[in-house]
Design a protein around this motif. Structure first.
Motif, PDB file in Angstrom:
ATOM      1  N   UNK A  77      48.349  50.431  30.432  1.00 18.88           N
ATOM      2  CA  UNK A  77      46.899  50.625  30.447  1.00 18.88           C
ATOM      3  C   UNK A  77      46.159  49.339  30.796  1.00 18.88           C
ATOM      4  N   UNK A  78      46.639  48.209  30.293  1.00 21.22           N
ATOM      5  CA  UNK A  78      46.015  46.934  30.622  1.00 21.22           C
ATOM      6  C   UNK A  78      46.177  46.593  32.102  1.00 21.22           C
ATOM      7  N   UNK A  79      47.338  46.883  32.664  1.00 24.75           N
ATOM      8  CA  UNK A  79      47.541  46.628  34.091  1.00 24.75           C
ATOM      9  C   UNK A  79      46.641  47.509  34.949  1.00 24.75           C
ATOM     10  N   UNK A  80      46.448  48.757  34.525  1.00 23.33           N
ATOM     11  CA  UNK A  80      45.578  49.649  35.289  1.00 23.33           C
ATOM     12  C   UNK A  80      44.113  49.223  35.190  1.00 23.33           C
ATOM     13  N   UNK A  81      43.690  48.743  34.007  1.00 24.36           N
ATOM     14  CA  UNK A  81      42.294  48.310  33.847  1.00 24.36           C
ATOM     15  C   UNK A  81      42.002  47.053  34.640  1.00 24.36           C
ATOM     16  N   UNK A  82      43.015  46.179  34.825  1.00 25.48           N
ATOM     17  CA  UNK A  82      42.795  44.962  35.605  1.00 25.48           C
ATOM     18  C   UNK A  82      42.580  45.246  37.084  1.00 25.48           C
ATOM     19  N   UNK A  83      43.071  46.369  37.568  1.00 30.82           N
ATOM     20  CA  UNK A  83      42.893  46.706  38.984  1.00 30.82           C
ATOM     21  C   UNK A  83      41.531  47.327  39.277  1.00 30.82           C
TER      22      UNK A  83
END
Length: 398
Positions: A77-83
């Protein structure tokens, strides 16, 4: 170590009439007088070593579960929010008028008045006003003329004083407050497009005082109490009159009637020998009966129903007349408009204004607030009251 022995009901071997619930062997020993078996049991709780061991195992399990949850769920989820692109910055002067605000009752709170500082624009306006003598005289004259116009529009004052009112003199002092008026705030739920939140918003003092008038209508309660009291007294008098405890006053005698003015005497005068006699003839009772009979024969059912309704209205009005009059009188005595504080930065003027007419002198007490921003008086906080009324020419009462 222990063996469960079910309870046996019924007579024992040694005593056929015994209904004891203990086993047969123990019952036999009890009846034989032998000493019972006494076995001591000691219950031991968890030791300190076992507690430390349990806490250690629980900590390891919690750490492993948290690590797995972070790797499997939170990290993707954190990786998706950073994009995702960054959200636009919100304007500080965002208009909250479109949001729905639901105030909660009982959350209104009066704040402590904020004092003025030397650098505040309100205090700078005070300094300018104190140095401008012409502006002070102009403001005083505006207030005095306003009082004169209000007095000219009052019908009772004009009926007593005459048609012309002019300013005689005035005593108006200028005060610069050290702090602003008290402010109010209330809390409630704000519903917007983004979220539902609990917020605190400022509220106008006039709204607060009007709500207090609605929630605690003391003047209206006193007026209704006066209405009910007069109505109960009237009803008790009518009930007492029906039972003969309050008989109507006796009819007036001839001497008492002659003492009244002629306008008060209606109908034939009572005679000492008996009831009054009405003259018979063309204009007497016979003619009246003929006219009334002819008139009654021409009345339609609609007119008769309307006359009955009018009689009922008159009876109801007469029944509640005194109570309604008491209600109106008490309401006029106790009703006061909702007060209001002047706006922040207002200059206070207070004193007396004297007016002169062709018949009398009038003195008014005045309290007003002049707003330097609007260059006008605040009408919501202005207070005006008649202090003294004196006729120019007076005569004896008796």
């Amino acid at each position: 170590m222990f063996r469960y022995t079910p309870a046996r009901m019924g007579p024992s071997r040694f005593n056929p009439f015994s209904m004891s619930r203990i086993p047969i062997r123990m019952e036999a020993r009890r009846q034989a007088g032998a000493a019972p078996y006494i076995q001591t049991v000691k219950i031991r709780g968890p030791t300190f070593k076992s507690r430390v061991k349990s806490a250690f195992i629980f900590s390891i399990a919690l750490y492993v579960s948290t690590s797995i949850y972070g790797k499997v769920v939170l990290e993707p989820l954190a990786n998706f929010a950073s994009t995702l692109p960054p959200p636009p910055e919100e304007d500080e002067e965002h208009d909250h008028d479109n949001n729905l605000f639901v105030p909660f009752p009982g959350t209104v709170k009066q704040l402590k008045p904020r004092p003025y500082k030397g650098s505040d624009p309100e205090w700078q306006e005070f300094v300018k006003f104190s140095k401008d003598r012409s502006l002070q005289n102009k403001v005083r004259d505006e207030l005095a003329q306003f009082v004169r116009k209000v007095a000219e529009k009052h019908p009772v004052i004009m009926a007593k004083c005459g048609t012309s009112l002019k300013l005689r003199r005035c005593w108006l002092d200028v005060d610069f407050p050290y702090h602003g008026p008290p402010e109010f705030e209330r809390s409630g739920i704000e519903i917007s497009d983004e979220a539902v939140s609990w917020v605190t918003q400022p509220v106008d003092s006039q709204i607060v005082f009007k709500l207090r008038h609605v929630l605690w209508p003391s003047a209206l309660v006193q007026s209704f109490w006066n209405f009910g009291k007069v109505l109960v007294v009237e009803e008790s008098k009518s009930i007492a009159a029906k039972f003969g405890y309050n008989p109507p006053p006796p009819p007036l005698t001839i001497d008492q009637l002659m003492a009244h003015p002629p306008q008060m005497i209606k109908g034939p005068l009572p005679s000492k020998d008996g009831p009054p006699v009405t003259p018979a003839g063309p204009g007497g009772a016979g003619a009246k009966s003929v006219v009334s009979t002819a008139t009654n024969s021409e009345i339609t059912p609609e007119e008769e129903l309307e006359s009955e309704l009018n009689q009922q209205r008159v009876a109801v009005h007469k029944h509640f007349n005194r109570a309604v009059t008491a209600f109106k009188t008490k309401l006029k005595q106790t009703w006061r408009p909702a007060p209001n504080f002047p706006p922040r930065g207002s200059i206070l003027l207070s004193g007396m204004v004297e007016l002169e007419s062709t018949r009398a002198y009038l003195v008014f007490d005045v309290k007003a607030a002049w707003d330097p921003k609007a260059k006008a008086y605040d009408p919501r906080s202005l207070k005006l009251q008649l202090r003294r009324f004196q006729y120019k020419t007076q005569g004896p009462v008796a």
